[in-house]
Design a protein around this motif. Structure first.
Motif, short mmCIF file in Angstrom:
data_model
loop_
_atom_site.label_atom_id
_atom_site.label_comp_id
_atom_site.label_asym_id
_atom_site.label_seq_id
_atom_site.Cartn_x
_atom_site.Cartn_y
_atom_site.Cartn_z
N ILE A 194 0.83 -1.21 0.00
CA ILE A 194 0.00 0.00 0.00
C ILE A 194 0.87 1.25 0.00
O ILE A 194 0.59 2.22 -0.71
N ALA A 195 1.96 1.22 0.77
CA ALA A 195 2.83 2.40 0.84
C ALA A 195 3.51 2.68 -0.50
O ALA A 195 3.75 3.85 -0.84
N MET A 196 3.83 1.63 -1.25
CA MET A 196 4.54 1.84 -2.51
C MET A 196 3.60 1.84 -3.70
O MET A 196 4.05 1.74 -4.85
N MET A 197 2.30 1.98 -3.48
CA MET A 197 1.34 1.96 -4.58
C MET A 197 1.62 3.03 -5.64
O MET A 197 1.51 2.75 -6.84
N PRO A 198 2.00 4.27 -5.27
CA PRO A 198 2.31 5.25 -6.33
C PRO A 198 3.43 4.78 -7.25
O PRO A 198 3.36 4.95 -8.47
N SER A 199 4.47 4.18 -6.68
CA SER A 199 5.56 3.66 -7.51
C SER A 199 5.08 2.49 -8.36
O SER A 199 5.51 2.34 -9.53
N MET A 200 4.22 1.67 -7.82
CA MET A 200 3.67 0.55 -8.58
C MET A 200 2.85 1.06 -9.76
O MET A 200 2.92 0.50 -10.86
N VAL A 201 2.06 2.10 -9.53
CA VAL A 201 1.24 2.66 -10.60
C VAL A 201 2.12 3.17 -11.73
O VAL A 201 1.87 2.91 -12.92
N SER A 202 3.18 3.89 -11.38
CA SER A 202 4.07 4.39 -12.42
C SER A 202 4.73 3.25 -13.18
O SER A 202 4.95 3.36 -14.40
N VAL A 249 -4.86 8.57 -22.97
CA VAL A 249 -6.15 8.23 -22.35
C VAL A 249 -6.04 6.93 -21.57
O VAL A 249 -6.52 6.83 -20.42
N ILE A 250 -5.39 5.93 -22.15
CA ILE A 250 -5.27 4.63 -21.46
C ILE A 250 -4.42 4.77 -20.21
O ILE A 250 -4.76 4.25 -19.14
N ASN A 251 -3.28 5.48 -20.30
CA ASN A 251 -2.41 5.64 -19.14
C ASN A 251 -3.09 6.43 -18.04
O ASN A 251 -2.95 6.10 -16.85
N TYR A 252 -3.84 7.46 -18.41
CA TYR A 252 -4.55 8.23 -17.39
C TYR A 252 -5.61 7.36 -16.71
O TYR A 252 -5.78 7.42 -15.48
N THR A 253 -6.33 6.57 -17.50
CA THR A 253 -7.34 5.68 -16.92
C THR A 253 -6.72 4.66 -15.99
O THR A 253 -7.24 4.39 -14.89
N LEU A 254 -5.58 4.09 -16.39
CA LEU A 254 -4.89 3.12 -15.55
C LEU A 254 -4.42 3.77 -14.26
O LEU A 254 -4.57 3.19 -13.17
N THR A 255 -3.86 4.97 -14.35
CA THR A 255 -3.39 5.67 -13.15
C THR A 255 -4.54 5.99 -12.22
O THR A 255 -4.45 5.79 -10.99
N ALA A 258 -5.81 2.76 -10.51
CA ALA A 258 -4.89 2.27 -9.49
C ALA A 258 -4.89 3.17 -8.26
O ALA A 258 -4.83 2.68 -7.12
N GLU A 259 -4.97 4.47 -8.45
CA GLU A 259 -5.02 5.38 -7.30
C GLU A 259 -6.33 5.20 -6.52
O GLU A 259 -6.34 5.27 -5.28
N LEU A 260 -7.43 4.97 -7.22
CA LEU A 260 -8.69 4.72 -6.54
C LEU A 260 -8.60 3.44 -5.72
O LEU A 260 -9.06 3.39 -4.56
N LEU A 261 -8.00 2.39 -6.28
CA LEU A 261 -7.82 1.14 -5.54
C LEU A 261 -6.93 1.36 -4.32
O LEU A 261 -7.20 0.81 -3.24
N ALA A 262 -5.88 2.16 -4.49
CA ALA A 262 -4.97 2.41 -3.36
C ALA A 262 -5.70 3.14 -2.23
O ALA A 262 -5.49 2.83 -1.04
#
Length: 285
Positions: A194-202, A249-255, A258-262
């Motif tokens: 959970i703490a590294m979720m931003p890095s995982m998203v990138s 568009v795809i990358n923004y949707t994925l980000t 993932a942020e919503l899940l985090a």
């Protein structure tokens, strides 16, 4: 004692910051206007260059096929890279020196090799070695290259995430009777993820973008399809612009997903506290 780490900017500093922002915006707009003017001078903004994207055949025969191949390779690579990263990340945290050494060697090796070289290697390997991958060597070359490289990066994220946790987490787990391995699996790794979720998203976004390297090994992904459109209708720049917009568009949707899940995972794992109920002895006092 002040709660901030630096002094708040004064009126003069705020004016300077505003001036720099305005100058930067003017420069960016000027560069953008210059690019648009150059494209217009070369005839790349005429309606004839963009009309093919209003036809069904361009999307059905080229862009949607490339988009599907991009998403397919990215989806498989994301799953396999996360599995690889979690397994080897746990291996690097093992109490066994041999396991740590083997996992560390594998991770550092694949992190050091450029992903394109791995794609080319596996593409050539699967072209000559018989197996289930023989039907589509470029696809498996892209997937294996992305899996090994990005999985190694994720393994390092897992290791560093666990090491950055407070030492009290492990000590508390051991104090209630958990073993070292159970503390790692049940307490430390879930919090580290959970703490590294931003890095995982990138890293997930990197996987999606790096599927475009499959063009070099003849994989029919979105970039290759866009170039085919450009060569067919003599509109390379508009075709690449359309492909870039689709990627954005795809990358923004994925980000965003993932942020919503985090955020949801953070709310689930964040435990609340409530005041203890008074005991009979406290009531008597």
């Amino acid at each position: 004692m002040s709660s901030v780490l630096f002094d708040a900017p004064g009126p003069r500093t705020r004016r300077r910051i505003a001036l720099v922002n305005v100058v930067g915006a003017v420069i960016v707009l000027g560069v953008l206007a210059w690019v648009i003017w150059g494209l217009a001078q070369k005839g790349q903004l005429t309606a004839a260059k963009w009309n093919p994207f209003l036809t069904e055949s361009v999307w059905a025969d080229y862009l949607l096929v490339g988009l599907w191949n991009t998403l397919r390779a990215a989806a498989v690579s994301i799953v396999t890279a996360n599995v690889f990263g979690l397994l080897f990340g746990l291996g690097r945290l093992s109490h066994s020196r041999i396991v740590r050494g083997v996992c560390g060697t594998v991770v550092e090796f694949f992190r050091a090799v450029p992903v394109l070289i791995m794609m080319i290697f596996f593409w050539q390997l699967f072209s000559y070695v018989p197996g289930p991958w023989s039907a589509e060597p470029p696809f498996y070359g892209v997937v294996f290259g992305l899996t090994l490289y990005n999985g190694s990066v994720i393994a390092e994220l897992v290791r560093s995430g666990v090491h950055n946790l407070p030492r009290g987490q492990r000590e508390a787990a051991l104090a209630i009777g958990l073993t070292r391995s159970k503390s790692l699996r049940l307490v430390e790794v879930p919090q580290a993820l959970i703490a590294m979720m931003p890095s995982m998203v990138s890293q997930l976004v990197v996987i999606l973008k790096d599927t475009a390297l499959g063009y070099i090994i003849t994989y029919s992904e979105l970039l290759r399809s866009a170039r085919l459109v450009g060569s067919t209708f003599a509109n390379y720049v508009p075709a690449l612009i359309v492909a870039a917009v689709i990627f954005i568009v795809i990358n923004y949707t994925l980000t965003w997903t993932a942020e919503l899940l985090a955020r949801r995972l953070s709310r689930r794992t964040a435990g609340g506290t409530r005041p203890a109920e008074p005991t009979p002895a406290d009531a008597g006092e």
